[in-house]
Design an enzyme around this catalytic site. Structure first.
Site, PDB file in Angstrom:
ATOM      1  N   LYS A   1      24.566  31.476  41.743  1.00 46.02           N
ATOM      2  CA  LYS A   1      23.021  31.058  42.411  1.00 46.02           C
ATOM      3  C   LYS A   1      23.004  29.942  41.667  1.00 46.02           C
ATOM      4  CE  LYS A   1      20.491  34.408  42.767  1.00 46.02           C
ATOM      5  NZ  LYS A   1      19.581  35.791  42.703  1.00 46.02           N
TER       6      LYS A   1
ATOM      7  N   ARG B   1      15.582  35.076  37.762  1.00 46.98           N
ATOM      8  CA  ARG B   1      16.479  35.895  38.285  1.00 46.98           C
ATOM      9  C   ARG B   1      17.896  35.903  37.812  1.00 46.98           C
ATOM     10  NH1 ARG B   1      16.221  34.996  44.358  1.00 46.98           N
ATOM     11  NH2 ARG B   1      14.168  34.615  44.999  1.00 46.98           N
TER      12      ARG B   1
ATOM     13  N   GLY C   1      21.526  43.036  44.719  1.00 55.61           N
ATOM     14  CA  GLY C   1      20.522  44.002  44.148  1.00 55.61           C
ATOM     15  C   GLY C   1      20.989  44.589  42.877  1.00 55.61           C
TER      16      GLY C   1
ATOM     17  N   MET D   1      21.181  43.328  39.791  1.00 54.64           N
ATOM     18  CA  MET D   1      20.373  43.066  38.773  1.00 54.64           C
ATOM     19  C   MET D   1      19.304  42.656  39.276  1.00 54.64           C
ATOM     20  SD  MET D   1      23.461  41.519  36.403  1.00 54.64           S
ATOM     21  CE  MET D   1      23.865  40.356  37.720  1.00 54.64           C
TER      22      MET D   1
ATOM     23  N   ARG E   1      24.305  30.987  49.407  1.00 51.59           N
ATOM     24  CA  ARG E   1      25.657  31.491  48.823  1.00 51.59           C
ATOM     25  C   ARG E   1      26.361  32.015  50.280  1.00 51.59           C
ATOM     26  NH1 ARG E   1      23.106  37.061  46.635  1.00 51.59           N
ATOM     27  NH2 ARG E   1      22.496  38.085  48.346  1.00 51.59           N
TER      28      ARG E   1
ATOM     29  N   HIS F   1      18.490  46.436  51.338  1.00 53.65           N
ATOM     30  CA  HIS F   1      19.711  46.757  50.288  1.00 53.65           C
ATOM     31  C   HIS F   1      20.444  47.587  51.108  1.00 53.65           C
ATOM     32  CE1 HIS F   1      21.339  49.377  47.225  1.00 53.65           C
ATOM     33  NE2 HIS F   1      21.365  48.453  46.600  1.00 53.65           N
TER      34      HIS F   1
ATOM     35  N   GLU G   1      61.077  53.200  37.025  1.00 56.38           N
ATOM     36  CA  GLU G   1      59.972  53.905  36.747  1.00 56.38           C
ATOM     37  C   GLU G   1      59.946  54.417  35.375  1.00 56.38           C
ATOM     38  OE1 GLU G   1      59.288  56.696  39.907  1.00 56.38           O
ATOM     39  OE2 GLU G   1      61.669  57.236  39.980  1.00 56.38           O
TER      40      GLU G   1
ATOM     41  N   SER H   1      63.404  49.317  43.069  1.00 55.38           N
ATOM     42  CA  SER H   1      62.222  49.197  43.492  1.00 55.38           C
ATOM     43  C   SER H   1      61.175  49.893  42.418  1.00 55.38           C
ATOM     44  CB  SER H   1      62.256  50.236  44.560  1.00 55.38           C
ATOM     45  OG  SER H   1      61.007  50.575  45.218  1.00 55.38           O
TER      46      SER H   1
ATOM     47  N   CYS I   1      56.987  50.252  45.086  1.00 59.30           N
ATOM     48  CA  CYS I   1      56.766  51.342  45.940  1.00 59.30           C
ATOM     49  C   CYS I   1      55.600  52.137  45.361  1.00 59.30           C
ATOM     50  CB  CYS I   1      57.876  52.050  46.696  1.00 59.30           C
ATOM     51  SG  CYS I   1      58.875  52.875  45.187  1.00 59.30           S
TER      52      CYS I   1
ATOM     53  N   TYR J   1      59.463  42.206  48.085  1.00 55.46           N
ATOM     54  CA  TYR J   1      58.442  42.868  49.000  1.00 55.46           C
ATOM     55  C   TYR J   1      57.583  43.880  48.324  1.00 55.46           C
ATOM     56  CZ  TYR J   1      61.738  47.134  48.596  1.00 55.46           C
ATOM     57  OH  TYR J   1      62.120  48.311  47.904  1.00 55.46           O
TER      58      TYR J   1
HETATM   59  C1  PEP Z   1      56.313  56.060  41.524  1.00 56.41           C
HETATM   60  O1  PEP Z   1      56.618  56.670  40.501  1.00 56.41           O
HETATM   61  O2  PEP Z   1      55.803  54.916  41.745  1.00 56.41           O
HETATM   62  C2  PEP Z   1      56.832  56.464  42.858  1.00 56.41           C
HETATM   63  C3  PEP Z   1      56.811  55.575  44.003  1.00 56.41           C
HETATM   64  O3  PEP Z   1      57.261  57.545  42.836  1.00 56.41           O
HETATM   65  P1  PEP Z   1      56.442  58.904  42.954  1.00 56.41           P
HETATM   66  O4  PEP Z   1      55.046  58.454  43.082  1.00 56.41           O
HETATM   67  O5  PEP Z   1      57.220  59.741  44.150  1.00 56.41           O
HETATM   68  O6  PEP Z   1      56.764  59.571  41.760  1.00 56.41           O
HETATM   69 MG    MG Z   2      57.969  58.229  40.755  1.00 54.25          MG
END
Ligand code: PEP
Ligand code: MG
Length: 877
Positions: A24, A94, A103, A105, A338, A456, A746, A765, A832, A852
């Site tokens: 602001k 303000r 809304g 604050m 804004r 609001h 993991e 992954s 993943c 990816y």
């Molecule tokens: C993970 O551990 O991030 C994963 C994708 O495997 P899961 O959630 O099946 O353990």
């Molecule tokens: Mg896992």
């Protein structure tokens, strides 16, 4: 020593100084520089707020000195003086954080009024009614915001006087009524606070600034920040601005307007205003305002000037603007501008049209849509068929589009509680206020009886992508009795209703919903995102149905197919249990032989759905006891079914029990004990791929993924099984087929030894669900119980299972990427875990050079846009 600068006059700042001046403040400075009519003032910076907290919630002396200096300057240029009886300066105070938090604050208007200056204001304006109306508003706001006295207590007094005088609207109260109200308000204040209402304006000012800084940490602001990824250490700035008055009669007014329609995106000035009113009347939803187009008749010159300036602001900021303005006796002032909050539909339409108008580039357009918002477009709409026969019971303003169906609840607490019990809820309120935020988050839809398109409820729901109908005056709500009435029909707590936020129709029944379409602006915009992004987007899918859904949402492959979900199927579970309960390898192989054709069918279905797209299939991961019943009754039933004694089966179930299953006998540890499980799964994968390759001609390269690896030798042990079986099947079938074997990263040890792991793994992954729990050392299933305490105590600001902890877990991921590439420069890299669909985590994945991200089907569009945004910001390192 020269003191740091904590206070900035509006003409000392500009739009680029958002971090210091808040959104602001920076925009008020920018508008001042553009020569627009802005009432002058100053901004106390976010650094002053941070300092306030560092100093133990105390305003530092040097900050106070600078506030007084800036005040003196404003007094000089306006010719008015705070506390003067002849010519009193009144100001608004303000909050204004870096990111807009509507809304969340607090605001105080008319500061500077006391028993004497109110008389000065009366004489100066020749308007006693106006002066006392301003004073009573100030007492109320100051008491509520600064001192925490409940607003309701003041409203009760106002209502009492209105009743006594037999008037409906505040504007019908006379000067002497208002004087009476002021007296009563002051008595209330004294009763509540044990001291008189403060008469010294400078004291009022410092108290108010302190209150705004404190409001940065009020519970609703903390919740809002967590929902919107706003860090707690940003702090808020405070803007002190000389007042202009919209409540000075019929040539005065105040309003809120957008340069385009924030609900639909249509390119027309859109907004609301009220004649003879002050700002909070419009947004608080207390009086239902007029559409802004009415101003063309009421105040044509002001309207023309307003439209012209609004259009210029949009061109200047290259974005849809949300503006607040006040007209004081025929003179227009801008109080704020804004970038406006908008629905997902509107965001897409505006972004696409601004590119087509030549106002912005496609890359710039990417940053105009919040990826999280796309989610709301993917949710179902009402089925047209059912809608035709449904009864509209009431109509309100279509404040935020979408379809919602659920049970009615009348308080935020009830809505939240029933939502947590798994119910779909609709929050029905007379009007919402910032305290309702958690109930609004829990609700499928929100219905209010009062308030306009900028109330609001409307603003917050649009921001959240939640369906909302506001200002539905057809319904009469009795919050105490927990009912609402329409005509002579009564709806009680727990009754079903449905809301259509695009038409404003309320239905007194549950209505079925259908899948939305992915074309039009959405399609066009997402195609641009795909042209721009470098990061690929895959999906986590275990069934052909999910895979097809994900393709519709733009998935380019499967990054994680969890095979265990297939084993829970009614047809499979007996064979799975037989396998688990086998005493010898021979018995186990017999059970696995039963599973093989079913598992092969699963993979055929998935390969067919994915056509030529890559598919990563992960070997069985969970501990085996998850497939067995635990309760005695179920164990007894199963024992009977399998021809075993209860005692025998119970012993096996108990022997498989684990104290900490997440760290137990699971993942690659299963094939280390029972290689034949991996053998069966590999055979099913390779046979399915060959089958689909032959039948459909798709070019399939199976990607077989080993979970929970922490040591090179265990990876090699399982990989050898896979390669042996895969090569055997390929030779049996006499066909060429390439395949890849890779691993999840993991377990922290896998990340730390990724250079070794990469000797055997062709791809990594990142399983950031497990990696997060193993790095933090708390289980994803139990953390929910105590993380709330961590948010409350400000130890964590967000859930590390939703948003990747870049500092800790991210360091392991980055290290593994670097180590992996050292051994195998062309190693294929993805993620993943759940984080693959979270925008800030996607940006991180782009920056560290992953190929990816993979996420659940619904989040694929979110990830596609987040990836494009990451590319536009381009910080890949
Ligand atoms: C993970 O551990 O991030 C994963 C994708 O495997 P899961 O959630 O099946 O353990
Ligand atoms: Mg896992």
């Amino acid at each position: 020593m020269v003191s740091r600068k904590y206070v900035y006059l509006f003409n000392e700042g500009n739009a680029a100084m958002k971090n210091l001046l808040g959104g602001k403040g920076a925009n008020l400075a920018e508008m001042t520089n553009l020569g627009m009519p802005v009432p002058q003032g100053f901004t106390v910076s976010t650094e002053a707020c941070t300092k306030y907290y560092e100093d133990g919630k105390e305003l530092a002396k040097e900050v106070i000195v600078q506030i007084y200096e800036a005040l003196a300057y404003i007094e000089q240029i306006t010719g008015k003086k705070l506390g003067s009886i002849q010519n009193p300066l009144l100001v608004s105070v303000r909050s204004g954080a870096r990111a807009s938090m509507p809304g969340m604050m607090d605001t105080i208007l008319n500061l500077g009024l006391n028993d004497k200056t109110v008389e000065g204001l009366k004489n100066l304006t020749n308007n006693e009614r106006f002066a006392y109306d301003s004073y009573r508003r100030f007492i109320q706001m100051f008491s509520d915001v600064v001192m925490g006295i409940e607003k309701r207590k003041f409203e009760d007094i106002l209502d009492e006087v209105k009743e006594l005088k037999r008037v409906k609207f505040d504007t019908e109260l006379t000067a002497s009524d208002l004087k009476d109200i002021v007296k009563k308000y002051k008595v209330l204040y004294e009763k509540e606070m044990g001291k008189e209402f403060p008469q010294e304006p400078k004291e009022q000012l410092l108290e108010a600034i302190t209150a705004v800084f404190s409001s940065w940490d009020n519970p609703r602001a903390v919740v809002y920040r967590r929902l919107n990824d706003i860090p707690g250490d940003w702090g808020t700035a405070v803007n002190v601005q000389s007042m202009v008055f919209g409540n000075m009669g019929d040539t005065s007014g105040t309003g809120v307007a957008f340069t385009r329609n924030p609900a639909t995106g249509e390119k027309v000035i859109f907004g609301e205003y009220l004649i003879n009113a002050q700002g909070e009347d419009v947004v608080a939803g207390i009086r239902t305002p007029h559409p802004i187009s009415r101003m063309q008749q009421d105040l044509p010159d002001c309207y023309k000037q307003f439209v012209e300036m609004a259009e210029n602001l949009e061109k200047h900021y290259k974005d849809m603007q949300d503006m607040e303005f006040t007209i004081e006796q025929g003179k227009l002032y801008f109080l704020q501008t804004r970038n406006g909050k908008r629905t997902a539909q509107a965001a897409l339409k505006i972004a696409v049209e601004m590119v087509e108008e030549g106002l912005i580039s496609k890359k710039e357009a990417m940053l105009k849509v919040d990826p999280k918002q796309l989610d709301s477009l993917l949710h179902p709409k009402f089925s047209e068929k059912e809608l035709k026969s449904a009864q509209v019971i009431a109509k309100g303003l279509p404040a935020s589009p979408g379809a919602a169906c659920g049970k009615v609840y009348f308080t935020a607490e009830e809505a939240k509680m029933h939502h947590e019990q798994g119910e779909k809820v609709i929050l029905v309120r007379r009007e919402t206020s910032p305290e309702d935020i958690e109930g609004m988050v829990a609700a499928e839809g929100i219905l209010t009886a009062r308030g306009g398109m900028t109330s609001h409820a409307a603003v917050v729901s649009r921001g959240m992508g939640t369906c909302c109908i506001a200002g539905c005056s057809d319904i009469r709500i009795n919050e105490d009795a927990k009912i609402f009435e329409v005509g002579d029909k009564v709806y009680q707590e727990g009754d079903y209703i449905s809301l259509d936020g695009s038409t404003g129709n309320v239905y007194g029944e549950a209505i079925k919903t259908v899948e939305p379409e992915m074309s039009g602006y959405f399609g066009k915009f997402m195609n641009w995102a795909d042209e721009i992004r470098a990061l690929k987007v895959r999906t986590n899918a275990d069934t052909p149905r999910d895979a097809e859904q994900a393709i519709r949402y733009g998935a380019e492959g499967i990054g994680l197919c969890r095979t265990e979900h297939m084993f829970f199927d009614e047809d499979r579970i007996p064979a799975v249990r037989e396998m688990i309960l086998s005493k010898t390898e021979e018995q186990r192989r017999k059970a696995l032989d039963k599973l093989l054709p079913m598992q092969k069918e699963d993979f055929i279905g998935i390969y067919e759905a994915m056509e030529n797209r890559p598919v990563t299939i992960r070997l069985l991961d969970p501990p085996l006891h998850e497939f067995l019943p635990q309760a005695d009754k179920d164990v007894r039933d199963l024992a009977k079914e399998m021809g075993l004694s209860f005692g025998e089966l119970k012993t096996t179930v108990e022997s498989l029990h684990e104290f900490n299953p997440m760290m137990g006998h699971r993942g690659c540890r299963l094939p280390v004990s029972y290689p034949e499980i991996a053998e069966m799964q590999t055979r099913a994968i390779i046979e399915a791929a060959i089958h689909v390759k032959r039948e459909k001609g798709y070019d399939i390269v199976p990607e077989i993924m080993i979970p929970l690896v922490g040591e090179l030798k265990e990876l090699k042990f399982v990989k050898d099984i896979i390669v042996r079986i895969a090569d055997e099947v390929i030779a049996e079938e006499g066909i060429e087929l390439k395949y890849m074997v890779g691993t999840m990263i993991e377990i922290p040890r896998a990340a730390l030894t990724a250079d070794q792991i990469a000797k055997e793994a062709e791809f990594f992954s990142f399983g950031t669900n497990d990696l997060t729990q193993m790095t933090f050392g708390f289980s994803r299933d139990d953390a929910g119980k105590f993380l709330k305490d961590y948010y409350d105590k400000k130890i964590y600001e967000f859930d590390p299972f939703q948003k990747l902890d870049q500092v800790g877990v991210g360091k392991l991921v980055t290290m593994a990427v670097e180590l992996g590439k050292m051994t195998r420069p062309d190693i294929h890299l993805g993620i993943c875990g759940e984080h693959g669909g979270d925008p800030s985590s996607v940006e991180f994945c782009h920056n560290i050079g992953l190929d990816y991200v993979s996420c659940s089907p619904f989040r694929v569009p979110v990830a596609r846009l987040a990836a494009a945004q990451a590319q536009v910001k381009n910080k890949r390192y």
